[in-house]
Design an enzyme around this catalytic site. Structure first.
Site, PDB file in Angstrom:
ATOM      1  N   ALA A   9      28.228  70.789  36.010  1.00  0.00           N
ATOM      2  CA  ALA A   9      29.380  70.603  35.132  1.00  0.00           C
ATOM      3  C   ALA A   9      29.063  70.948  33.681  1.00  0.00           C
ATOM      4  O   ALA A   9      29.963  71.081  32.860  1.00  0.00           O
ATOM      5  CB  ALA A   9      29.875  69.159  35.223  1.00  0.00           C
ATOM      6  N   ARG A  14      23.927  77.808  25.366  1.00  0.00           N
ATOM      7  CA  ARG A  14      22.918  78.774  24.916  1.00  0.00           C
ATOM      8  C   ARG A  14      22.905  80.087  25.693  1.00  0.00           C
ATOM      9  O   ARG A  14      22.214  81.026  25.330  1.00  0.00           O
ATOM     10  CB  ARG A  14      21.523  78.125  24.950  1.00  0.00           C
ATOM     11  CG  ARG A  14      21.264  77.274  23.733  1.00  0.00           C
ATOM     12  CD  ARG A  14      19.915  76.624  23.813  1.00  0.00           C
ATOM     13  NE  ARG A  14      19.891  75.538  24.789  1.00  0.00           N
ATOM     14  CZ  ARG A  14      18.768  75.039  25.319  1.00  0.00           C
ATOM     15  NH1 ARG A  14      17.595  75.549  25.011  1.00  0.00           N
ATOM     16  NH2 ARG A  14      18.820  74.037  26.181  1.00  0.00           N
ATOM     17  N   GLN A  75      34.264  66.651  37.215  1.00  0.00           N
ATOM     18  CA  GLN A  75      33.790  65.625  36.281  1.00  0.00           C
ATOM     19  C   GLN A  75      34.369  65.973  34.914  1.00  0.00           C
ATOM     20  O   GLN A  75      33.949  66.940  34.293  1.00  0.00           O
ATOM     21  CB  GLN A  75      32.253  65.606  36.219  1.00  0.00           C
ATOM     22  CG  GLN A  75      31.718  64.510  35.299  1.00  0.00           C
ATOM     23  CD  GLN A  75      30.309  64.803  34.793  1.00  0.00           C
ATOM     24  OE1 GLN A  75      29.814  65.928  34.870  1.00  0.00           O
ATOM     25  NE2 GLN A  75      29.665  63.796  34.239  1.00  0.00           N
ATOM     26  N   ASP A 105      21.300  74.778  37.908  1.00  0.00           N
ATOM     27  CA  ASP A 105      20.689  75.798  37.050  1.00  0.00           C
ATOM     28  C   ASP A 105      19.180  75.932  37.272  1.00  0.00           C
ATOM     29  O   ASP A 105      18.470  76.464  36.437  1.00  0.00           O
ATOM     30  CB  ASP A 105      20.997  75.525  35.575  1.00  0.00           C
ATOM     31  CG  ASP A 105      20.483  74.174  35.103  1.00  0.00           C
ATOM     32  OD1 ASP A 105      19.898  73.437  35.915  1.00  0.00           O
ATOM     33  OD2 ASP A 105      20.676  73.865  33.909  1.00  0.00           O
ATOM     34  N   GLU A 157      13.534  59.662  28.663  1.00  0.00           N
ATOM     35  CA  GLU A 157      13.916  60.966  28.125  1.00  0.00           C
ATOM     36  C   GLU A 157      13.126  61.238  26.852  1.00  0.00           C
ATOM     37  O   GLU A 157      12.792  60.318  26.098  1.00  0.00           O
ATOM     38  CB  GLU A 157      15.418  60.982  27.821  1.00  0.00           C
ATOM     39  CG  GLU A 157      16.292  60.983  29.042  1.00  0.00           C
ATOM     40  CD  GLU A 157      15.978  62.144  29.966  1.00  0.00           C
ATOM     41  OE1 GLU A 157      16.295  63.288  29.612  1.00  0.00           O
ATOM     42  OE2 GLU A 157      15.381  61.907  31.031  1.00  0.00           O
ATOM     43  N   ASN A 230      18.524  77.964  30.710  1.00  0.00           N
ATOM     44  CA  ASN A 230      19.372  77.538  29.595  1.00  0.00           C
ATOM     45  C   ASN A 230      19.776  78.697  28.701  1.00  0.00           C
ATOM     46  O   ASN A 230      20.641  78.554  27.860  1.00  0.00           O
ATOM     47  CB  ASN A 230      18.640  76.494  28.747  1.00  0.00           C
ATOM     48  CG  ASN A 230      18.440  75.204  29.523  1.00  0.00           C
ATOM     49  OD1 ASN A 230      19.390  74.653  30.081  1.00  0.00           O
ATOM     50  ND2 ASN A 230      17.209  74.741  29.598  1.00  0.00           N
TER      51      ASN A 230
HETATM   52  C1  UD1 Z   1      17.631  66.164  32.838  1.00  0.00           C
HETATM   53  C2  UD1 Z   1      16.923  64.828  33.000  1.00  0.00           C
HETATM   54  C3  UD1 Z   1      15.473  64.968  32.554  1.00  0.00           C
HETATM   55  C4  UD1 Z   1      14.781  66.063  33.355  1.00  0.00           C
HETATM   56  C5  UD1 Z   1      15.574  67.361  33.254  1.00  0.00           C
HETATM   57  C6  UD1 Z   1      15.015  68.371  34.242  1.00  0.00           C
HETATM   58  C7  UD1 Z   1      18.685  63.153  32.625  1.00  0.00           C
HETATM   59  C8  UD1 Z   1      19.220  62.124  31.699  1.00  0.00           C
HETATM   60  N1  UD1 Z   1      17.612  63.832  32.199  1.00  0.00           N
HETATM   61  O1  UD1 Z   1      17.620  66.429  31.446  1.00  0.00           O
HETATM   62  O2  UD1 Z   1      14.782  63.750  32.738  1.00  0.00           O
HETATM   63  O3  UD1 Z   1      13.464  66.247  32.899  1.00  0.00           O
HETATM   64  O4  UD1 Z   1      16.954  67.158  33.597  1.00  0.00           O
HETATM   65  O5  UD1 Z   1      15.624  69.607  34.068  1.00  0.00           O
HETATM   66  O6  UD1 Z   1      19.184  63.313  33.704  1.00  0.00           O
HETATM   67  N2  UD1 Z   1      25.357  67.822  34.061  1.00  0.00           N
HETATM   68  C9  UD1 Z   1      26.578  67.501  34.606  1.00  0.00           C
HETATM   69  N3  UD1 Z   1      27.358  66.579  33.977  1.00  0.00           N
HETATM   70  C10 UD1 Z   1      26.962  65.954  32.842  1.00  0.00           C
HETATM   71  C11 UD1 Z   1      25.707  66.284  32.294  1.00  0.00           C
HETATM   72  C12 UD1 Z   1      24.915  67.208  32.927  1.00  0.00           C
HETATM   73  O7  UD1 Z   1      26.970  68.030  35.630  1.00  0.00           O
HETATM   74  O8  UD1 Z   1      27.731  65.117  32.344  1.00  0.00           O
HETATM   75  C13 UD1 Z   1      24.509  68.797  34.750  1.00  0.00           C
HETATM   76  C14 UD1 Z   1      24.161  70.004  33.901  1.00  0.00           C
HETATM   77  O9  UD1 Z   1      25.112  71.027  34.082  1.00  0.00           O
HETATM   78  C15 UD1 Z   1      22.796  70.392  34.452  1.00  0.00           C
HETATM   79  C16 UD1 Z   1      22.204  69.076  34.929  1.00  0.00           C
HETATM   80  O10 UD1 Z   1      23.278  68.181  35.057  1.00  0.00           O
HETATM   81  O11 UD1 Z   1      22.906  71.245  35.571  1.00  0.00           O
HETATM   82  C17 UD1 Z   1      21.150  68.513  33.992  1.00  0.00           C
HETATM   83  O12 UD1 Z   1      21.754  68.228  32.756  1.00  0.00           O
HETATM   84  P1  UD1 Z   1      21.059  68.511  31.369  1.00  0.00           P
HETATM   85  O13 UD1 Z   1      21.949  68.093  30.275  1.00  0.00           O
HETATM   86  O14 UD1 Z   1      20.540  69.903  31.345  1.00  0.00           O
HETATM   87  O15 UD1 Z   1      19.842  67.481  31.459  1.00  0.00           O
HETATM   88  P2  UD1 Z   1      18.483  67.581  30.718  1.00  0.00           P
HETATM   89  O16 UD1 Z   1      18.675  67.191  29.316  1.00  0.00           O
HETATM   90  O17 UD1 Z   1      17.850  68.882  30.984  1.00  0.00           O
HETATM   91 CA    CA Z   2      18.509  70.970  31.651  1.00  0.00          CA
END
Ligand code: UD1
Ligand code: CA
Length: 426
Positions: A9, A14, A75, A105, A157, A230
């Site tokens: 979602a 970037r 979502q 991703d 985190e 990313n």
């Molecule tokens: C997340 C993890 C982190 C881990 C990393 C690995 C959390 C809080 N942190 O961080 O511990 O090391 O992944 O890559 O989970 N997404 C949604 N809905 C949302 C937010 C995110 O679908 O509301 C999806 C994004 O599109 C993505 C994935 O969840 O595919 C991960 O989200 P992202 O914001 O990239 O998490 P990170 O900060 O990378």
């Molecule tokens: Ca990520």
């Protein structure tokens, strides 16, 4: 059978693109497609939930068109990874198997690793298992917290970590396996009291420990498997990792690849041993290449190509949707598309199968039977058939079927006008 939840979602700012991040491609397959395929190839999941939000319609359309066992769940707004997973609660109310959670991703995850991971979850009688990895530079990832006995305590985190915690090199890969019945109530208890004000999926580990669950981490063997996309730079790097994996497989199987650094081979290409791939060759789509073939340098196979044994595809030769039989050579500057080419055929330099009519937008077949010799710079205008043993004179344009053992030639006769040049000079 287990269920998967794939998070897709997020915005992907970037990437600087109008295309949603998870619909970017490597070898023409979307990032999300790689993840769903990896899950499906485990044979363990019967249903996949894809969480969509940013540009939801386009991702929904992609899933609908390509995957019968996947459904999308919206979502909106996107309040974090924990919030994203909670979107499936209404669908899995009474489910009591395992749920695996992945990100849309990270396209390089393999079905073998997922299988091992689920196996590990089961043999350790785990309730909640996360994939971790050891990184020399763990910046930006969540860090795995363990107690003095090595038992997994939780995840912190980067943005919430203390200086001490930031030194931890074991990171959260973002892939989880949950005993759903035991863990599902965690999702209604998540809080947003963290640096990003989000519902963190990572908090379910601490929750699990507090509720007496068995929480574990499975340490990844090959860190490239969780390489996340990313940016366009990440996309290029992921393609390289994937390509290297494919090349290593072929090298191990006995294919000679002279220069892996300039050779691209799609994962869906099969190649038999003792074939040689020369530098700067690009092979995309699904192809089957036999033994003792020579391909390149600078060859381009575009998919749907079947080469039997001992076929030579030389420099600046492009082949698409064609079956070429054994001992046939197309050594220079040629396009073969929508074609069947027999055995022991010589395709002269500059030969083109004209398969596409831009006015009708139709594509037609060219059939070339065994032992045909095609002179240089000839055009075969499809649909057309050249029967066995025929010779096509150089520079011919073939618009009709040619019977066996004939000579077909459309070239104007050669004229020699003696002393012509001298007469021009006064
Ligand atoms: C997340 C993890 C982190 C881990 C990393 C690995 C959390 C809080 N942190 O961080 O511990 O090391 O992944 O890559 O989970 N997404 C949604 N809905 C949302 C937010 C995110 O679908 O509301 C999806 C994004 O599109 C993505 C994935 O969840 O595919 C991960 O989200 P992202 O914001 O990239 O998490 P990170 O900060 O990378
Ligand atoms: Ca990520």
């Amino acid at each position: 059978m287990l269920k998967s939840v794939i998070l897709a979602a997020g915005k992907g700012t970037r990437m600087k693109s109008e295309t949603p991040k998870v619909l970017h491609t490597i070898f023409d397959k979307t990032l999300l497609g790689y993840v769903v395929d990896a899950v499906n190839q485990t044979g363990l999941a019967d249903e996949n939930f894809v969480i969509v939000g940013h540009q939801a319609e386009r991702v929904e359309e992609f899933i609908k068109e390509n995957y019968e066992n996947a459904r999308t769940v919206l979502q909106s707004p996107q309040l974090g990874t924990g919030h994203a997973v909670s979107m499936v609660l209404p669908y899995l109310n009474n489910f009591d198997g395992e749920v695996i959670i992945l990100c849309g991703d990270t396209p390089l995850i393999t079905s073998d690793t997922l299988k091992e991971f689920v196996e590990y979850h089961k043999t350790t009688k785990s309730d909640l298992t996360v994939i971790s990895a050891i990184f020399d530079n763990p910046a930006n990832y969540g860090r795995i917290l363990r107690d003095t006995a090595g038992k997994v305590n939780g995840i912190v985190e980067e943005k919430d970590a203390t200086q001490e915690e930031k030194k931890i090199k074991e990171i959260n890969a973002g892939i989880y396996c949950l005993n759903w019945a035991k863990v599902k109530s965690a999702f209604s208890e998540l809080k947003t009291n963290n640096a990003q004000g989000e519902y963190y999926l990572t908090d379910i580990l601490k929750w699990g420990n507090e509720h007496g669950l068995n929480v574990n981490a499975y340490i990844l063997k090959d860190n490239t498997e969780i390489y996340g996309i990313n940016s366009k730079a990440n996309l290029a790097q992921a393609a390289k990792f994937l390509n290297q994996r494919v090349i290593n497989k072929h090298l191990a199987n006995g294919v000679t690849i002279i220069d892996p650094s300039t050779t691209w081979i799609s994962p869906e290409t099969e190649i038999e041993p003792d074939t040689v791939i020369y530098p700067s060759t690009y092979i995309e789509g699904e192809n089957k290449i036999g033994k003792y073939c020579k391909i390149g340098p600078f060859a381009h196979l575009r998919g749907g190509v079947v080469l039997d044994d001992y076929v030579k595809i030389g420099n600046f030769v492009e082949v698409k949707k064609a079956h070429i039989k054994s001992h046939t050579n197309a050594c220079h500057l040629t396009y073969i598309g929508d074609a069947e080419v027999g055995s022991n055929v010589n395709v002269g330099a500059g030969t083109i199968t004209a398969n596409y009519n831009p006015l009708t937008k139709e594509k037609s077949q060219t059939i070339i039977e065994d032992n045909v010799k095609i002179g240089s710079n000839s055009v075969l205008v499809a649909p057309v058939k050249v029967e066995e043993g025929t010779n096509i004179g150089a520079l011919s344009v073939i618009t009709k079927d040619i019977p066996s053992w004939a000579l077909a030639i459309t070239r104007a006769p050669l004229r020699i006008i003696e002393n012509w040049v001298k007469k021009q000079i006064k």
